[in-house]
Design a protein around this motif. Structure first.
Motif, mmCIF file in Angstrom:
data_model
loop_
_atom_site.group_PDB
_atom_site.id
_atom_site.type_symbol
_atom_site.label_atom_id
_atom_site.label_comp_id
_atom_site.label_asym_id
_atom_site.label_seq_id
_atom_site.Cartn_x
_atom_site.Cartn_y
_atom_site.Cartn_z
ATOM 1 N N ALA A 296 56.208 -43.356 -52.037
ATOM 2 C CA ALA A 296 55.167 -42.464 -52.563
ATOM 3 C C ALA A 296 55.513 -42.066 -53.994
ATOM 4 N N PHE A 297 54.527 -42.047 -54.864
ATOM 5 C CA PHE A 297 54.738 -41.607 -56.242
ATOM 6 C C PHE A 297 53.397 -41.266 -56.881
ATOM 7 N N GLU A 298 53.457 -40.410 -57.883
ATOM 8 C CA GLU A 298 52.281 -40.117 -58.708
ATOM 9 C C GLU A 298 52.423 -40.934 -59.987
ATOM 10 N N LEU A 299 51.491 -41.854 -60.222
ATOM 11 C CA LEU A 299 51.600 -42.769 -61.348
ATOM 12 C C LEU A 299 50.842 -42.218 -62.566
ATOM 13 N N ILE A 300 51.545 -42.143 -63.694
ATOM 14 C CA ILE A 300 50.950 -41.642 -64.942
ATOM 15 C C ILE A 300 51.133 -42.697 -66.024
ATOM 16 N N LEU A 301 50.059 -43.001 -66.733
ATOM 17 C CA LEU A 301 50.105 -44.000 -67.795
ATOM 18 C C LEU A 301 49.713 -43.343 -69.119
ATOM 19 N N PRO A 302 50.697 -42.985 -69.956
ATOM 20 C CA PRO A 302 50.370 -42.430 -71.273
ATOM 21 C C PRO A 302 49.976 -43.552 -72.246
ATOM 22 N N THR A 303 48.966 -43.291 -73.060
ATOM 23 C CA THR A 303 48.557 -44.249 -74.070
ATOM 24 C C THR A 303 47.989 -43.494 -75.260
ATOM 25 N N MET A 304 47.496 -44.220 -76.255
ATOM 26 C CA MET A 304 46.896 -43.605 -77.431
ATOM 27 C C MET A 304 45.379 -43.658 -77.307
ATOM 28 N N PRO B 112 50.455 -35.218 -77.592
ATOM 29 C CA PRO B 112 50.812 -34.026 -76.790
ATOM 30 C C PRO B 112 50.759 -34.301 -75.290
ATOM 31 N N GLU B 113 49.765 -35.080 -74.871
ATOM 32 C CA GLU B 113 49.624 -35.395 -73.453
ATOM 33 C C GLU B 113 50.773 -36.288 -72.975
ATOM 34 N N LYS B 114 51.186 -37.211 -73.841
ATOM 35 C CA LYS B 114 52.319 -38.081 -73.495
ATOM 36 C C LYS B 114 53.582 -37.249 -73.313
ATOM 37 N N ARG B 115 53.838 -36.349 -74.245
ATOM 38 C CA ARG B 115 55.047 -35.518 -74.156
ATOM 39 C C ARG B 115 55.026 -34.656 -72.889
ATOM 40 N N PRO C 193 46.544 -45.456 -61.792
ATOM 41 C CA PRO C 193 47.305 -44.486 -62.587
ATOM 42 C C PRO C 193 46.399 -43.388 -63.148
ATOM 43 N N ARG C 194 46.995 -42.246 -63.390
ATOM 44 C CA ARG C 194 46.308 -41.205 -64.163
ATOM 45 C C ARG C 194 46.586 -41.497 -65.635
ATOM 46 N N ILE C 195 45.544 -41.820 -66.379
ATOM 47 C CA ILE C 195 45.699 -42.187 -67.782
ATOM 48 C C ILE C 195 45.602 -40.939 -68.646
ATOM 49 N N VAL C 196 46.619 -40.721 -69.490
ATOM 50 C CA VAL C 196 46.608 -39.591 -70.418
ATOM 51 C C VAL C 196 46.695 -40.148 -71.834
ATOM 52 N N GLU D 279 40.314 -50.664 -68.667
ATOM 53 C CA GLU D 279 39.777 -51.945 -68.211
ATOM 54 C C GLU D 279 40.897 -52.835 -67.661
ATOM 55 N N SER D 280 42.074 -52.782 -68.285
ATOM 56 C CA SER D 280 43.190 -53.645 -67.890
ATOM 57 C C SER D 280 43.752 -53.289 -66.521
ATOM 58 N N VAL D 281 43.693 -52.018 -66.133
ATOM 59 C CA VAL D 281 44.314 -51.580 -64.876
ATOM 60 C C VAL D 281 43.311 -51.414 -63.741
ATOM 61 N N LYS D 282 42.057 -51.789 -63.980
ATOM 62 C CA LYS D 282 41.028 -51.541 -62.955
ATOM 63 C C LYS D 282 41.283 -52.315 -61.661
ATOM 64 N N ASP D 283 42.027 -53.425 -61.757
ATOM 65 C CA ASP D 283 42.310 -54.210 -60.558
ATOM 66 C C ASP D 283 43.642 -53.859 -59.903
ATOM 67 N N TRP D 284 44.377 -52.889 -60.457
ATOM 68 C CA TRP D 284 45.629 -52.472 -59.830
ATOM 69 C C TRP D 284 45.333 -51.856 -58.461
ATOM 70 N N SER D 285 46.199 -52.096 -57.507
ATOM 71 C CA SER D 285 46.010 -51.502 -56.173
ATOM 72 C C SER D 285 46.397 -50.027 -56.155
#
Length: 395
Positions: free
Chosen positions: A231-239, A264-267, A257-260, A248-254
């Motif tokens: 179990a984990f909470e997946l977070i994907l920081p980006t710009m 400031p959001e990345k930190r 992720p929560r995209i931030v 669009e790239s992660v739409k097929d992941w099973s």
């Protein structure tokens, strides 16, 4: 007011930065130089928005050099050569008291060599060392012919320049050392970092090519990890400018992720993260300073992989490992970057394994290793730029 050798009043400083990270370094340096020299300084050169805010009118937009990968360089070579010629011409017309090149060695060093050949009296400072300790070490000795001083962002680099018989090199500090407070968790954030399910960061890259190379493999590894009952909470920081591409790239992941988006959001995500899966690069230094154990991976195209495999001399390509002086962070490069290998390592970094505990212990001391004392990197850099200028001009 100081008088230049040419008889003109004030100081002219020519700066060249062609990437956003270099633009930020250049802007901070300009700010300190103006504090030291006041209205007696004039800036010319190449830079981005940050340097523009400090008063620089760029010779051209740095986006013209947004070239990623070997194929991109070959395709745009005529334009790159033209911009090199134009930049050298602008330096010659400006007749600056000093030239400061910032990172982007494939471009800036070609300019510096031509400037030195045409006017050896112009002192040249290189802000951000090329990776001579990792590949093409012979560059260090060659740099003695056209670089007067190197300003290093990593504490081990002066020792490497001495070993490789390069020009004088001084550690001025990495800009990340000024941001440790925004990377380290508060008491509440530390509680979240220690809670279940663990927050797991996934960082496939900050460039479109990096995201394309990593997103499928990372997604498969994370899907397998979840399928194995972790179990984990997946977070994907980006710009912000990459958000739609990432979504669009992660739409097929099973596992979704929560995209931030945004710094400031990345930190904020770093401060609660229990572990990370990251592509190699500066982000590994950020994670280490934040105290986040990680595994790292990197893939490039076949042509680039062939070149790099024969060129790289370092024991690790992970900046945090190099700063620490030991390979505490596992790296999965090219053919080793597979879902199967990443899953096994993710199990370790998410649990209280010896690998995770070794990283936690090592990261506790990385701030001290990278410390610059009471002076900020930009102040230390400005001190050396001005000392080099005065030495050259005999004032």
């Amino acid at each position: 007011m100081p008088i230049r050798a040419s008889g003109r009043v004030g100081r002219t400083i020519f700066l060249i930065a062609t990437e956003e990270s270099g633009d930020r370094l250049g802007a901070a340096l300009m700010k300190v130089l103006r504090q030291r020299l006041g209205d007696a300084v004039r800036f010319e050169g190449v830079g981005g928005q940050s340097m523009a805010r400090e008063g620089l009118t760029s010779l051209f937009a740095i986006q013209e050099l947004s070239i990623i990968g070997f194929a991109g360089v070959v395709k745009q070579l005529p334009k790159v050569l033209r911009l090199i010629r134009e930049t050298v011409g602008a330096v010659m017309r400006a007749q600056p008291d000093i030239l400061v090149i910032i990172d982007s060695p494939d471009f800036t060093h070609r300019v510096a060599r031509r400037v030195r050949a045409r006017d050896p009296a112009i002192p040249i400072v290189d802000y951000v060392s090329p990776s001579v300790w990792a590949w093409r070490p012979g560059r260090a000795r060659a740099m003695r012919g056209y670089i007067d001083h190197v300003l290093a962002l990593l504490p081990f680099e002066p020792r490497e320049y001495s070993r490789l018989h390069g020009p004088p090199c001084s550690y001025v500090g990495h800009p990340l050392t000024e941001q440790i407070g925004t990377l380290r968790p508060s008491l509440e954030e530390q509680k979240r970092r220690d809670q279940a399910p663990p927050a797991l960061l996934v960082l496939p890259g900050s460039r479109r090519s990096e995201i394309r190379h990593h997103v499928k493999i990372f997604g498969e590894a994370l899907g397998r990890l979840q399928a194995e009952g972790v179990a984990f909470e997946l977070i994907l920081p980006t710009m912000p400018h990459l958000t739609e591409m990432v979504r669009e790239s992660v739409k097929d992941w099973s596992v979704t992720p929560r995209i931030v988006a945004g710094e400031p959001e990345k930190r904020a995500a770093f401060r609660i993260a229990h572990a990370a899966l990251a592509k190699s690069g500066t982000v590994t230094l950020e994670l280490a300073l934040a105290g986040v154990p990680m595994i790292t991976a990197y893939r490039v195209g076949a042509a680039e992989a062939w070149i790099l495999r024969r060129a790289i001399k370092a024991n690790s390509v992970i900046l945090a490992n190099l700063v620490l002086g030991e390979n505490v962070i596992p790296e999965f490069l090219q053919e080793d970057c597979t879902p199967e290998k990443l899953v096994g390592a993710l199990h370790e970094v998410l649990s209280d394994s010896p690998m995770r505990l070794r990283q936690v212990e090592a990261f506790a001391g990385i701030g001290d290793i990278m410390s610059t004392g009471n002076l900020s990197p930009s102040v230390r850099a400005a001190d050396i730029v001005l000392a080099t200028l005065r030495k050259s001009r005999g004032v």
